[in-house]
Design a protein around this motif. Structure first.
Motif, PDB file in Angstrom:
ATOM      1  N   ASN A  83       9.668  12.269  31.686  1.00 24.10           N
ATOM      2  CA  ASN A  83      10.521  12.985  30.753  1.00 24.10           C
ATOM      3  C   ASN A  83      10.465  14.492  30.987  1.00 24.10           C
ATOM      4  O   ASN A  83      11.502  15.164  31.032  1.00 24.10           O
ATOM      5  N   TYR A  84       9.267  15.024  31.169  1.00 22.24           N
ATOM      6  CA  TYR A  84       9.123  16.472  31.367  1.00 22.24           C
ATOM      7  C   TYR A  84       9.759  16.925  32.680  1.00 22.24           C
ATOM      8  O   TYR A  84      10.375  17.989  32.752  1.00 22.24           O
ATOM      9  N   ARG A  87      13.434  16.982  31.952  1.00 22.20           N
ATOM     10  CA  ARG A  87      13.820  18.023  30.999  1.00 22.20           C
ATOM     11  C   ARG A  87      13.683  19.429  31.572  1.00 22.20           C
ATOM     12  O   ARG A  87      14.454  20.331  31.207  1.00 22.20           O
ATOM     13  N   TYR A  88      12.709  19.625  32.444  1.00 20.08           N
ATOM     14  CA  TYR A  88      12.412  20.984  32.901  1.00 20.08           C
ATOM     15  C   TYR A  88      12.733  21.230  34.370  1.00 20.08           C
ATOM     16  O   TYR A  88      12.453  22.306  34.887  1.00 20.08           O
ATOM     17  N   ARG A 330      15.693  11.068  29.948  1.00 22.46           N
ATOM     18  CA  ARG A 330      15.765  11.804  28.690  1.00 22.46           C
ATOM     19  C   ARG A 330      16.889  11.188  27.880  1.00 22.46           C
ATOM     20  O   ARG A 330      17.650  10.383  28.395  1.00 22.46           O
ATOM     21  N   ASP A 335      19.447  17.301  26.566  1.00 20.52           N
ATOM     22  CA  ASP A 335      18.011  17.325  26.297  1.00 20.52           C
ATOM     23  C   ASP A 335      17.293  17.897  27.516  1.00 20.52           C
ATOM     24  O   ASP A 335      16.331  17.334  28.026  1.00 20.52           O
ATOM     25  N   SER A 336      17.773  19.038  27.996  1.00 20.18           N
ATOM     26  CA  SER A 336      17.245  19.605  29.234  1.00 20.18           C
ATOM     27  C   SER A 336      17.508  21.105  29.291  1.00 20.18           C
ATOM     28  O   SER A 336      18.567  21.571  28.865  1.00 20.18           O
ATOM     29  N   HIS A 380      14.526  23.314  21.695  1.00 13.82           N
ATOM     30  CA  HIS A 380      13.720  22.541  22.640  1.00 13.82           C
ATOM     31  C   HIS A 380      12.353  22.136  22.076  1.00 13.82           C
ATOM     32  O   HIS A 380      11.557  21.527  22.796  1.00 13.82           O
TER      33      HIS A 380
END
Length: 445
Positions: A83-84, A87-88, A330, A335-336, A380
């Motif tokens: 997920n991270y 997202r990132y 995500r 959501d990013s 966020h």
């Protein structure tokens, strides 16, 4: 010898004389007869027994599919990492651009104002300059067009896409473009540009057959829109080489029993270039409360179960069906940190359902995007991996915490698929099975 444990994300169910095992983390789907299913259940209960012969092979298969995992493997931490990363990751930015807030429709359930500014050529050039600068540094850039109705201001779409395509070609950057449109203005004069502008995916909404669609999605003034949109969709597929259509079908109380009739109307369309998904009419405004109250009562407690039959019917007819919840690590594209929604004045919004006064948290300037840091960080902040209910939820691998905007508005943001995770697994299995059968038929032809 390695020790194993049962995955937290296994789901199984019976269908005819078969048992289907699904793992939400790995997306594995396995079909076995009831005798082997009992053997599998034994192995899952005692994975570290010394299994031999056929049992050993089944155990190896369970490990391969992720139904069994290493005793020390932290599935939750693995999910968190996935997920991270999603997202990132900033290598492939996605920009959703609102060419206008104006709309030619007067949909009964619309949550937008239908009025507002359109992007000027000057603002479009400034945004184009910014995107071209980004394109020189990234391996891929995506532009999605939204509104209002984006085709109201088609000249801006042409200006920005052409400039960014030219830069991407020069710097060997991949370019992807899409548009979400009501389809009414998608006439021949516009369709002829779609290949040039690399608009490869077009989302168009139909709310059932004509008598229901025209009631739900009329023009301002009340004129029906179905026939024009239907003909425009057909023509677009004929005039373009690679453009695909995503059909969103909004389901309500009145059109519920007529959705199969709508599917029949698309039966002769090129199904290899169409994907379809179904959603209940979305309540995002306080207007027309009686309409939403009837819909809420009609949906009941297990709304996904009630709408899911249309996915199966569509798959049976050879359509590709689309579950948005299964597409990424995500909840959605917004959501990013790599996803940016740009309004017609160059203002920055958090997502397309949070386009309202007070929601702006930045602006495109000659120096790039300048954010209001407090609002940006607040958007966020929600994190499913700090929420005990999410951490213990079987559907977390495909939900990743639900709708960020809903959470910030005070609700949980869980997708309706959560209400019956086993039934969702069944629908997913059926549609994938039908899709694979259709592929086999195509090869045999």
């Amino acid at each position: 010898m390695n020790k194993y444990k049962k995955s937290k994300y296994n789901v199984s169910f019976e269908e005819d004389n078969k048992v289907i095992f699904v793992n939400y983390l790995t997306r594995a789907i396995a079909t076995v007869d009831k005798e082997k299913a009992e053997m599998i259940k034994e192995i899952l209960r005692e994975p570290n027994r010394e299994w031999k012969e056929e049992y050993k092979k089944l155990k190896d298969d369970l490990i391969y599919g992720g139904y069994l995992v290493n005793k020390y493997f932290d599935e939750l931490q693995h999910l968190k990492m996935l997920n991270y990363i999603s997202r990132y990751d900033t290598s492939s930015p996605v920009f959703t651009i609102l060419s206008t807030l104006q709309c030619n429709f007067d949909c009964v359930y619309c949550y937008e104002s239908k009025e507002g500014p359109s992007m000027t050529q000057e603002t479009a050039q400034e945004i184009s300059d910014y995107l071209c600068e980004i394109a020189t540094k990234k391996r891929k850039i995506s532009i999605g067009w939204f509104g209002g109705e984006p085709l109201v201001n088609f000249d801006v779409i042409k200006l920005i896409n052409r400039n960014v395509i030219e830069t991407c070609d020069k710097y060997h950057t991949d370019f992807v473009s899409s548009i979400s449109t009501n389809g009414y203005l998608l006439d021949e004069d516009k369709a002829k540009y779609f290949d040039e502008l690399d608009i490869k995916n077009v989302q168009i909404t139909f709310d059932g057959p004509p008598q229901y669609h025209n009631k739900y999605r009329p023009l301002k003034g009340g004129k029906g829109t179905f026939e024009t949109i239907y003909n425009n969709t057909k023509r677009l597929l004929e005039m373009t080489k690679e453009t695909h259509i995503s059909l969103r079908v909004n389901v309500g109380v009145e059109n519920y029993d007529k959705i199969p009739e709508l599917l029949e109307m698309f039966d002769d369309f090129p199904k290899e270039r169409i994907r379809i998904y179904f959603r209940w009419i979305f309540q995002a405004s306080e207007d027309n409360r009686e309409f939403y109250a009837k819909l809420h009562e009609f949906k009941g407690l297990n709304s996904f179960k009630k709408i899911s039959k249309f996915y199966i019917e569509a798959a049976k007819k050879g359509f590709k069906v689309f579950f948005p919840i299964l597409t990424q690590n995500r909840y959605c594209e917004y959501d990013s940190v790599s996803s940016t929604v740009i309004g017609p004045k160059g203002e920055i919004y958090p997502c397309t359902v949070a386009i309202a006064k007070g929601a702006v948290f930045g602006k495109v300037t000659k120096n790039g995007i300048e954010y209001e840091k407090e609002k940006y960080l607040y958007w966020h902040k929600p994190d499913a991996f700090e929420d005990e209910e999410c951490k213990n939820c079987k559907i977390l691998p495909i939900c990743m915490g639900g709708c960020r905007n809903a959470r910030l508005q005070g609700s949980k943001g869980c997708p309706e698929e959560k209400r019956d995770v086993e039934h969702f697994a069944k629908v997913w299995y059926f549609t994938k099975t039908l899709e694979n059968k259709c592929k086999i038929c195509e090869v045999e032809k």
